[in-house]
Design a protein around this motif. Structure first.
Motif, short mmCIF file in Angstrom:
data_model
loop_
_atom_site.label_atom_id
_atom_site.label_comp_id
_atom_site.label_asym_id
_atom_site.label_seq_id
_atom_site.Cartn_x
_atom_site.Cartn_y
_atom_site.Cartn_z
N GLN A 193 1.89 -15.46 -2.25
CA GLN A 193 2.25 -15.12 -0.94
C GLN A 193 2.17 -13.67 -0.38
O GLN A 193 2.21 -12.70 -1.51
CB GLN A 193 3.51 -15.83 -0.46
N ARG A 214 1.08 -20.80 -3.18
CA ARG A 214 2.06 -20.55 -4.09
C ARG A 214 2.79 -19.31 -4.14
O ARG A 214 2.20 -18.35 -3.65
CB ARG A 214 1.23 -20.48 -5.70
N ARG A 215 4.18 -19.52 -4.34
CA ARG A 215 5.02 -18.24 -4.00
C ARG A 215 4.63 -16.88 -4.53
O ARG A 215 4.77 -16.07 -3.90
CB ARG A 215 6.54 -18.51 -4.60
#
Ligand SMILES: CC(C)(COP(=O)(O)OP(=O)(O)OC[C@H]1O[C@@H](n2cnc3c(N)ncnc32)[C@H](O)[C@@H]1OP(=O)(O)O)[C@@H](O)C(=O)NCCC(=O)NCCS
Length: 106
Positions: free
Chosen positions: A32, A28-29
């Motif tokens: 990251q 998930r962004r």
């Protein structure tokens, strides 16, 4: 609280016409750049070489996907090939071979 932040695992994928074992990963962004993909993919690599007979493991992605290519390289993979395809334009393939010592022992 426990929550899902991504996935990582081994699947068989059609890569340049061949069915090959592929390590895939998505984080998930907002989680990251914390080393999670590297940690998860390393664990999958080790499990696969210990439990499955494959001589090599692969990761593939669109050739511009630097994060994916760098993650593959961070777990010991290196460039295998690039080939044209409809989905990615050009697909980049990374590979890691089973360590030589294990191959000699088995
Ligand atoms: C690819 C992806 C899973 C990486 O997840 P991540 O948890 O951020 O990666 P990590 O923090 O574990 O980093 C792994 C390595 O890649 C490098 N890296 C990660 N993102 C990078 C980026 N945008 N540019 C350059 N290097 C990058 C890290 O520096 C690290 O290398 P190092 O150990 O040599 O320093 C994540 O970017 C993602 O989910 N992308 C969208 C889905 C995707 O493209 N999946 C793969 C193809 S299907």
């Amino acid at each position: 609280m426990q929550e899902m932040i991504g996935d990582c695992g081994l699947t068989l994928q059609k890569i340049d016409g061949q069915m090959l074992p592929e390590i895939g990963y998505h984080i998930r962004r907002d989680h990251q750049h914390k080393g999670y993909a590297k940690e998860a993919a390393s664990a999958v690599r080790d499990w696969a070489f210990q439990n499955l007979p494959y001589p090599a493991l692969y990761s593939y992605c669109k050739w511009t996907n630097t994060a994916s290519i760098k993650t593959a390289e961070a777990i010991g993979m290196h460039f295998d090939k690039e080939y044209p395809d409809d989905q990615n334009g050009i697909t980049h393939v990374s590979v890691i071979h089973r360590p030589m010592l294990e191959r000699q022992e088995s």
